[in-house]
Design a protein around this motif. Structure first.
Motif, PDB file in Angstrom:
ATOM      1  N   LEU A   1      18.973  59.617  61.555  1.00 57.03           N
ATOM      2  CA  LEU A   1      17.669  60.220  61.826  1.00 57.03           C
ATOM      3  C   LEU A   1      16.555  59.364  61.224  1.00 57.03           C
ATOM      4  CD1 LEU A   1      16.200  62.629  63.076  1.00 57.03           C
ATOM      5  CD2 LEU A   1      16.654  63.913  60.969  1.00 57.03           C
ATOM      6  N   SER A   2      16.750  58.880  60.009  1.00 54.54           N
ATOM      7  CA  SER A   2      15.757  58.017  59.353  1.00 54.54           C
ATOM      8  C   SER A   2      15.537  56.726  60.143  1.00 54.54           C
ATOM      9  CB  SER A   2      16.206  57.649  57.938  1.00 54.54           C
ATOM     10  OG  SER A   2      16.261  58.771  57.116  1.00 54.54           O
ATOM     11  N   MET A   3      16.624  56.119  60.607  1.00 54.78           N
ATOM     12  CA  MET A   3      16.505  54.869  61.373  1.00 54.78           C
ATOM     13  C   MET A   3      15.787  55.102  62.695  1.00 54.78           C
ATOM     14  SD  MET A   3      20.112  52.839  60.702  1.00 54.78           S
ATOM     15  CE  MET A   3      21.046  54.019  61.651  1.00 54.78           C
ATOM     16  N   ASP A   4      16.105  56.198  63.361  1.00 55.18           N
ATOM     17  CA  ASP A   4      15.434  56.503  64.626  1.00 55.18           C
ATOM     18  C   ASP A   4      13.943  56.701  64.429  1.00 55.18           C
ATOM     19  OD1 ASP A   4      17.816  56.387  66.031  1.00 55.18           O
ATOM     20  OD2 ASP A   4      18.091  58.574  66.109  1.00 55.18           O
ATOM     21  N   ILE A   5      13.582  57.384  63.366  1.00 57.04           N
ATOM     22  CA  ILE A   5      12.164  57.614  63.081  1.00 57.04           C
ATOM     23  C   ILE A   5      11.464  56.286  62.798  1.00 57.04           C
ATOM     24  CG2 ILE A   5      10.547  58.641  61.421  1.00 57.04           C
ATOM     25  CD1 ILE A   5      12.599  60.999  61.223  1.00 57.04           C
ATOM     26  N   ALA A   6      12.092  55.430  62.004  1.00 59.61           N
ATOM     27  CA  ALA A   6      11.498  54.125  61.689  1.00 59.61           C
ATOM     28  C   ALA A   6      11.281  53.301  62.960  1.00 59.61           C
ATOM     29  CB  ALA A   6      12.374  53.362  60.699  1.00 59.61           C
ATOM     30  N   LYS A   7      12.280  53.295  63.847  1.00 60.23           N
ATOM     31  CA  LYS A   7      12.147  52.549  65.107  1.00 60.23           C
ATOM     32  C   LYS A   7      11.048  53.150  65.978  1.00 60.23           C
ATOM     33  CE  LYS A   7      16.763  52.642  65.634  1.00 60.23           C
ATOM     34  NZ  LYS A   7      18.080  52.558  66.271  1.00 60.23           N
ATOM     35  N   SER A   8      10.943  54.471  65.992  1.00 56.77           N
ATOM     36  CA  SER A   8       9.911  55.130  66.788  1.00 56.77           C
ATOM     37  C   SER A   8       8.517  54.815  66.254  1.00 56.77           C
ATOM     38  CB  SER A   8      10.121  56.644  66.785  1.00 56.77           C
ATOM     39  OG  SER A   8      11.306  56.976  67.468  1.00 56.77           O
ATOM     40  N   LEU A   9       8.380  54.743  64.939  1.00 55.71           N
ATOM     41  CA  LEU A   9       7.079  54.409  64.354  1.00 55.71           C
ATOM     42  C   LEU A   9       6.632  53.012  64.783  1.00 55.71           C
ATOM     43  CD1 LEU A   9       7.523  55.871  60.766  1.00 55.71           C
ATOM     44  CD2 LEU A   9       5.876  56.651  62.490  1.00 55.71           C
TER      45      LEU A   9
ATOM     46  N   ARG B   1      -5.803  51.346  77.682  1.00 54.64           N
ATOM     47  CA  ARG B   1      -6.213  52.688  78.073  1.00 54.64           C
ATOM     48  C   ARG B   1      -6.239  53.555  76.829  1.00 54.64           C
ATOM     49  NH1 ARG B   1      -3.523  55.172  83.404  1.00 54.64           N
ATOM     50  NH2 ARG B   1      -3.914  56.998  82.109  1.00 54.64           N
ATOM     51  N   GLU B   2      -7.402  54.122  76.562  1.00 53.84           N
ATOM     52  CA  GLU B   2      -7.592  54.918  75.344  1.00 53.84           C
ATOM     53  C   GLU B   2      -6.705  56.153  75.320  1.00 53.84           C
ATOM     54  OE1 GLU B   2     -11.816  55.640  74.922  1.00 53.84           O
ATOM     55  OE2 GLU B   2     -12.212  53.597  75.607  1.00 53.84           O
ATOM     56  N   ASP B   3      -6.478  56.775  76.466  1.00 53.34           N
ATOM     57  CA  ASP B   3      -5.643  57.980  76.486  1.00 53.34           C
ATOM     58  C   ASP B   3      -4.196  57.665  76.109  1.00 53.34           C
ATOM     59  OD1 ASP B   3      -5.472  56.593  78.987  1.00 53.34           O
ATOM     60  OD2 ASP B   3      -4.670  58.379  79.967  1.00 53.34           O
ATOM     61  N   ILE B   4      -3.718  56.503  76.514  1.00 57.15           N
ATOM     62  CA  ILE B   4      -2.346  56.109  76.167  1.00 57.15           C
ATOM     63  C   ILE B   4      -2.259  55.783  74.681  1.00 57.15           C
ATOM     64  CG2 ILE B   4      -0.530  54.386  76.542  1.00 57.15           C
ATOM     65  CD1 ILE B   4      -1.491  54.234  79.475  1.00 57.15           C
ATOM     66  N   ALA B   5      -3.236  55.039  74.166  1.00 57.51           N
ATOM     67  CA  ALA B   5      -3.249  54.726  72.732  1.00 57.51           C
ATOM     68  C   ALA B   5      -3.324  56.013  71.907  1.00 57.51           C
ATOM     69  CB  ALA B   5      -4.419  53.800  72.403  1.00 57.51           C
ATOM     70  N   ALA B   6      -4.143  56.959  72.343  1.00 58.28           N
ATOM     71  CA  ALA B   6      -4.286  58.223  71.615  1.00 58.28           C
ATOM     72  C   ALA B   6      -2.990  59.026  71.656  1.00 58.28           C
ATOM     73  CB  ALA B   6      -5.438  59.043  72.192  1.00 58.28           C
ATOM     74  N   MET B   7      -2.317  59.041  72.807  1.00 63.12           N
ATOM     75  CA  MET B   7      -1.052  59.769  72.929  1.00 63.12           C
ATOM     76  C   MET B   7      -0.021  59.206  71.952  1.00 63.12           C
ATOM     77  SD  MET B   7       1.342  60.466  76.300  1.00 63.12           S
ATOM     78  CE  MET B   7       1.625  58.754  76.659  1.00 63.12           C
ATOM     79  N   PHE B   8       0.101  57.893  71.922  1.00 67.96           N
ATOM     80  CA  PHE B   8       1.075  57.292  71.007  1.00 67.96           C
ATOM     81  C   PHE B   8       0.613  57.410  69.553  1.00 67.96           C
ATOM     82  CE2 PHE B   8       2.917  55.760  74.883  1.00 67.96           C
ATOM     83  CZ  PHE B   8       4.277  55.807  74.605  1.00 67.96           C
ATOM     84  N   GLY B   9      -0.679  57.520  69.329  1.00 70.16           N
ATOM     85  CA  GLY B   9      -1.181  57.795  67.980  1.00 70.16           C
ATOM     86  C   GLY B   9      -0.724  59.170  67.507  1.00 70.16           C
ATOM     87  N   ARG B  10      -0.774  60.153  68.400  1.00 68.74           N
ATOM     88  CA  ARG B  10      -0.285  61.500  68.054  1.00 68.74           C
ATOM     89  C   ARG B  10       1.215  61.478  67.787  1.00 68.74           C
ATOM     90  NH1 ARG B  10      -3.690  62.552  72.329  1.00 68.74           N
ATOM     91  NH2 ARG B  10      -1.953  62.933  73.774  1.00 68.74           N
ATOM     92  N   PHE B  11       1.958  60.741  68.624  1.00 71.96           N
ATOM     93  CA  PHE B  11       3.399  60.630  68.409  1.00 71.96           C
ATOM     94  C   PHE B  11       3.676  60.003  67.040  1.00 71.96           C
ATOM     95  CE2 PHE B  11       4.412  59.952  73.244  1.00 71.96           C
ATOM     96  CZ  PHE B  11       3.988  61.237  73.521  1.00 71.96           C
ATOM     97  N   HIS B  12       2.877  58.988  66.701  1.00 71.55           N
ATOM     98  CA  HIS B  12       3.064  58.266  65.432  1.00 71.55           C
ATOM     99  C   HIS B  12       2.876  59.215  64.250  1.00 71.55           C
ATOM    100  CE1 HIS B  12       2.372  55.366  62.190  1.00 71.55           C
ATOM    101  NE2 HIS B  12       3.005  54.483  62.947  1.00 71.55           N
ATOM    102  N   VAL B  13       1.820  59.999  64.288  1.00 75.92           N
ATOM    103  CA  VAL B  13       1.546  60.939  63.191  1.00 75.92           C
ATOM    104  C   VAL B  13       2.684  61.951  63.066  1.00 75.92           C
ATOM    105  CG1 VAL B  13       0.009  62.806  62.435  1.00 75.92           C
ATOM    106  CG2 VAL B  13      -0.959  60.653  63.258  1.00 75.92           C
ATOM    107  N   SER B  14       3.143  62.468  64.207  1.00 76.98           N
ATOM    108  CA  SER B  14       4.239  63.440  64.205  1.00 76.98           C
ATOM    109  C   SER B  14       5.516  62.830  63.624  1.00 76.98           C
ATOM    110  CB  SER B  14       4.478  63.927  65.641  1.00 76.98           C
ATOM    111  OG  SER B  14       5.583  64.780  65.701  1.00 76.98           O
ATOM    112  N   LYS B  15       5.826  61.583  64.019  1.00 75.92           N
ATOM    113  CA  LYS B  15       7.019  60.904  63.503  1.00 75.92           C
ATOM    114  C   LYS B  15       6.898  60.637  62.005  1.00 75.92           C
ATOM    115  CE  LYS B  15       9.377  60.305  67.297  1.00 75.92           C
ATOM    116  NZ  LYS B  15      10.459  61.226  67.569  1.00 75.92           N
ATOM    117  N   ALA B  16       5.718  60.250  61.563  1.00 78.13           N
ATOM    118  CA  ALA B  16       5.522  59.980  60.136  1.00 78.13           C
ATOM    119  C   ALA B  16       5.727  61.258  59.314  1.00 78.13           C
ATOM    120  CB  ALA B  16       4.130  59.401  59.887  1.00 78.13           C
ATOM    121  N   GLN B  17       5.249  62.380  59.826  1.00 80.07           N
ATOM    122  CA  GLN B  17       5.446  63.653  59.124  1.00 80.07           C
ATOM    123  C   GLN B  17       6.922  64.036  59.072  1.00 80.07           C
ATOM    124  OE1 GLN B  17       2.746  66.032  61.474  1.00 80.07           O
ATOM    125  NE2 GLN B  17       1.078  65.780  59.999  1.00 80.07           N
ATOM    126  N   LEU B  18       7.627  63.850  60.183  1.00 82.10           N
ATOM    127  CA  LEU B  18       9.065  64.139  60.201  1.00 82.10           C
ATOM    128  C   LEU B  18       9.799  63.182  59.264  1.00 82.10           C
ATOM    129  CD1 LEU B  18      11.469  65.724  61.314  1.00 82.10           C
ATOM    130  CD2 LEU B  18      11.511  64.129  63.262  1.00 82.10           C
TER     131      LEU B  18
END
Length: 170
Positions: free
Chosen positions: A106-114, A126-143
């Protein structure tokens, strides 16, 4: 106004955005299936909750990326079949994945996703794509923080050699 200064959703995706989103989607689908399997092996209740949280997060990401790719007429990668629930005790001990191994995965998957999220943020125009992956990044960092805490609490963390300075600067 510049060529890419209108509504981002009306702008075309460039090849890097398409490939990055498609690859991330493939990986997220793989993680969902892997976590379903690992849930069958997990014994620790806290670990099970983090696996479920990881699956829920991946399912949300999958939905968002699939919508993005569909709107942009990009073919979707196949979705692996769901894994059945199994009783942990029916899995032979020698074939069972241990809780520390599951948490490490799980830790390795999160690191790769970040890293993947950061790459998409950096290459997106595209700003909407960058923002979407920014949200994913924050969620992954919290997990990832939750997984780190669990690793420490359970004694599963295997730290690299610790560096202690031996210099005597006075």
């Amino acid at each position: 106004m510049g060529i890419m200064s209108g509504n981002p959703k009306e702008e075309p995706m460039h090849y890097g955005e398409v490939f990055g989103a498609w690859t991330y989607l493939t990986s997220a689908k793989g993680c969902c299936i892997a976590y379903q399997t690992l849930l069958n092996h997990a014994g620790d209740d806290d670990l099970k909750e983090l696996l479920k949280e990881g699956m829920n997060s991946a399912e949300d990401e999958i939905q968002q990326i699939e919508e993005l790719l569909k709107v942009n007429e990009v073919g979707l990668p196949p979705t692996p079949p769901e894994r059945p629930h199994a009783n942990r005790e029916d899995i032979p001990t020698g074939a069972r994945v241990t809780d520390p191994e599951i948490c490490m995965t799980l830790s390795m998957d999160i690191a790769k996703s970040l890293v993947a999220c950061s790459t998409m943020i950096g290459q997106s125009i595209r700003e909407d794509i960058a923002a979407m992956f920014g949200r994913f990044h924050v969620s992954k960092a919290q997990l990832g923080l939750k997984v780190l805490r669990l690793n420490k609490e359970k004694g599963w963390l295997v730290p690299p050699p610790l560096h202690r300075s031996t210099s005597t600067d006075e």
